[in-house]
Scaffold this motif. Structure first.
Motif, mmCIF file in Angstrom:
data_model
loop_
_atom_site.group_PDB
_atom_site.id
_atom_site.type_symbol
_atom_site.label_atom_id
_atom_site.label_comp_id
_atom_site.label_asym_id
_atom_site.label_seq_id
_atom_site.Cartn_x
_atom_site.Cartn_y
_atom_site.Cartn_z
ATOM 1 N N SER A 140 0.853 -1.189 0.000
ATOM 2 C CA SER A 140 0.000 0.000 0.000
ATOM 3 C C SER A 140 0.886 1.234 0.000
ATOM 4 C CB SER A 140 -0.885 -0.002 1.254
ATOM 5 O OG SER A 140 -1.551 1.238 1.407
ATOM 6 N N ILE A 141 0.332 2.352 -0.444
ATOM 7 C CA ILE A 141 1.019 3.622 -0.247
ATOM 8 C C ILE A 141 1.249 3.860 1.242
ATOM 9 C CG2 ILE A 141 -1.138 4.944 -0.240
ATOM 10 C CD1 ILE A 141 2.336 6.074 -1.578
ATOM 11 N N ALA A 142 0.408 3.223 2.083
ATOM 12 C CA ALA A 142 0.579 3.313 3.543
ATOM 13 C C ALA A 142 1.836 2.593 4.019
ATOM 14 C CB ALA A 142 -0.647 2.737 4.255
ATOM 15 N N GLY A 143 2.452 1.797 3.149
ATOM 16 C CA GLY A 143 3.727 1.175 3.476
ATOM 17 C C GLY A 143 4.912 2.011 3.044
ATOM 18 N N LYS A 144 4.626 3.132 2.374
ATOM 19 C CA LYS A 144 5.673 4.063 1.932
ATOM 20 C C LYS A 144 5.635 5.362 2.730
ATOM 21 C CE LYS A 144 6.858 1.396 -1.552
ATOM 22 N NZ LYS A 144 8.180 0.736 -1.615
ATOM 23 N N GLU A 145 4.455 5.724 3.224
ATOM 24 C CA GLU A 145 4.246 6.961 3.975
ATOM 25 C C GLU A 145 3.405 6.635 5.210
ATOM 26 O OE1 GLU A 145 2.398 9.897 1.453
ATOM 27 O OE2 GLU A 145 3.399 9.114 -0.324
ATOM 28 N N THR A 146 3.342 7.582 6.117
ATOM 29 C CA THR A 146 2.495 7.417 7.306
ATOM 30 C C THR A 146 1.570 8.617 7.400
ATOM 31 O OG1 THR A 146 4.280 6.262 8.452
ATOM 32 C CG2 THR A 146 2.495 7.081 9.812
ATOM 33 N N GLY A 150 -3.401 6.546 10.960
ATOM 34 C CA GLY A 150 -3.142 5.292 10.241
ATOM 35 C C GLY A 150 -2.175 4.382 10.950
ATOM 36 N N ASN A 151 -1.659 4.847 12.075
ATOM 37 C CA ASN A 151 -0.582 4.215 12.857
ATOM 38 C C ASN A 151 -0.334 2.724 12.626
ATOM 39 O OD1 ASN A 151 -2.817 3.317 14.875
ATOM 40 N ND2 ASN A 151 -2.877 5.561 15.014
ATOM 41 N N VAL A 152 -1.213 1.862 13.135
ATOM 42 C CA VAL A 152 -0.947 0.423 13.087
ATOM 43 C C VAL A 152 -1.115 -0.136 11.672
ATOM 44 C CG1 VAL A 152 -1.662 -1.845 13.950
ATOM 45 C CG2 VAL A 152 -1.483 0.079 15.521
ATOM 46 N N TYR A 153 -2.106 0.336 10.934
ATOM 47 C CA TYR A 153 -2.246 -0.108 9.549
ATOM 48 C C TYR A 153 -0.991 0.253 8.762
ATOM 49 C CZ TYR A 153 -3.726 -0.555 4.736
ATOM 50 O OH TYR A 153 -3.785 -0.897 3.398
ATOM 51 N N ASN A 182 1.884 -1.649 -4.663
ATOM 52 C CA ASN A 182 1.496 -0.696 -3.625
ATOM 53 C C ASN A 182 0.479 0.308 -4.170
ATOM 54 O OD1 ASN A 182 3.609 -1.552 -1.591
ATOM 55 N ND2 ASN A 182 4.937 -0.937 -3.285
ATOM 56 N N PRO A 183 -0.810 0.034 -3.977
ATOM 57 C CA PRO A 183 -1.823 0.960 -4.492
ATOM 58 C C PRO A 183 -2.064 2.155 -3.567
ATOM 59 C CG PRO A 183 -2.660 -1.303 -4.255
ATOM 60 C CD PRO A 183 -1.399 -1.187 -3.461
ATOM 61 N N GLY A 184 -2.538 3.236 -4.167
ATOM 62 C CA GLY A 184 -3.122 4.333 -3.412
ATOM 63 C C GLY A 184 -4.590 4.019 -3.175
ATOM 64 N N ALA A 185 -5.459 4.999 -3.324
ATOM 65 C CA ALA A 185 -6.881 4.812 -3.026
ATOM 66 C C ALA A 185 -7.546 3.921 -4.069
ATOM 67 C CB ALA A 185 -7.583 6.171 -2.992
ATOM 68 N N VAL A 186 -8.069 2.795 -3.618
ATOM 69 C CA VAL A 186 -8.800 1.856 -4.469
ATOM 70 C C VAL A 186 -10.182 1.663 -3.867
ATOM 71 C CG1 VAL A 186 -8.783 -0.410 -5.568
ATOM 72 C CG2 VAL A 186 -6.615 0.638 -4.865
ATOM 73 N N GLU A 187 -11.204 1.824 -4.676
ATOM 74 C CA GLU A 187 -12.562 1.656 -4.156
ATOM 75 C C GLU A 187 -12.951 0.178 -4.200
ATOM 76 O OE1 GLU A 187 -16.959 3.751 -4.224
ATOM 77 O OE2 GLU A 187 -15.588 4.114 -5.898
ATOM 78 N N SER A 245 0.034 11.684 -3.050
ATOM 79 C CA SER A 245 0.575 11.048 -1.854
ATOM 80 C C SER A 245 -0.590 10.804 -0.900
ATOM 81 C CB SER A 245 1.618 11.961 -1.187
ATOM 82 O OG SER A 245 0.976 13.075 -0.577
ATOM 83 N N THR A 246 -0.284 10.420 0.329
ATOM 84 C CA THR A 246 -1.365 10.194 1.287
ATOM 85 C C THR A 246 -2.026 11.506 1.713
ATOM 86 O OG1 THR A 246 0.197 10.239 3.145
ATOM 87 C CG2 THR A 246 -0.336 8.082 2.195
ATOM 88 N N VAL A 247 -1.364 12.637 1.475
ATOM 89 C CA VAL A 247 -1.930 13.915 1.931
ATOM 90 C C VAL A 247 -2.150 14.927 0.815
ATOM 91 C CG1 VAL A 247 -1.048 13.686 4.270
ATOM 92 C CG2 VAL A 247 0.370 14.782 2.547
#
Length: 252
Positions: A140-146, A150-153, A182-187, A245-247
């Motif tokens: 996930s993009i969550a594995g590249k940024e925080t 989103g802490n634990v995920y 590593n996807p970003g937002a996927v519905e 990015s995530t933000v």
């Protein structure tokens, strides 16, 4: 002879879309998930639509004994796994660390990290025996940024990112490919699961822009799996055009 792909978390979203694209491209499939009714329905669809042989295995990747029993049940033919897609994963809750729910944490860690490890540990020796195979890990993009709350995920997906790199090194002598997608937002059902069934809140996540679809990611997964034997994509990050990015977003 058809190749075999094993897909975890195949009952919805990216896993289900990936099952369709692999079956369409002449793969036989081992599909796994917790929801037996959905799994059996998908198996029937794949067999009738693509003339594929499909083996549905109902188990929870969080349960080591269930994973062991499932993999050990494979006969010689089904052990010839060419592609393992470690797709099973989820996010539960969106709370700041000081308000985090312990059960949510356990679920994410057990599924996203330990589940991926259990399946990989039991399937990779089958690939080593044949000196070939491809393990594709859904990050996930969550594995590249925080990002906030989103802490634990994010921590679990950072773990997937690190494990992907480690697998690439450890399995290199055995001619086994390893790839992270590593996807970003996927519905998909992702936000519904995160918000524990609150469909309105889940839908609001995707307001104002066009998110990726499960099929977008499945196409990329099949692409990396279909490259020549001497080509390996180590790491691939895929974002909606509206998400940098995530933000940083371009929402209307």
């Amino acid at each position: 002879m058809k190749k075999i792909a094993m897909i975890t978390g195949a009952t919805s979203g990216i896993g289900e879309a990936s099952a369709h694209i692999f079956a369409k491209n002449n793969y036989n499939l081992i599909i796994t998930g917790r929801r037996e009714d959905r799994l059996l329905k998908l198996a029937e669809e794949l067999e009738s639509s693509y003339n594929a042989s499909v083996l549905p295995l109902t188990f929870d990747v969080r349960n080591l004994e269930e994973v062991k029993a499932a993999v050990e049940s494979l006969n010689d033919e089904w052990q010839q796994i060419d592609v393992l897609l470690n797709n099973a994963g989820l996010s539960v809750g969106l709370d700041p660390i000081q308000e985090g729910n312990f059960d949510d944490w356990e679920t994410m860690i057990d599924t996203n990290v330990k589940g991926l490890l259990y399946v990989t540990r039991l399937v990779s020796p089958l690939m080593i025996k044949r000196q070939q195979g491809h393990i594709i890990n859904l990050g996930s993009i969550a594995g590249k940024e925080t990002y906030a709350n989103g802490n634990v995920y994010c921590a679990t997906k950072h773990a997937v990112d690190s494990l992907n790199k480690a697998m690439r090194i450890d399995l290199l002598p055995y001619n086994i490919k390893v790839t992270a997608i590593n996807p970003g937002a996927v519905e998909t059902e992702f936000s519904i699961v995160r918000f524990k069934g609150d469909e309105v809140r889940a839908k609001n996540v995707y307001n104002g822009f066009e998110p990726l679809s499960a099929t977008d990611i499945a196409d990329a997964i099949y692409y990396v799996a279909s490259l020549p034997a001497h080509v390996n994509i180590n790491d691939l990050t895929i974002m909606p055009t509206a998400q940098a990015s995530t933000v940083y977003w371009n929402k209307k």
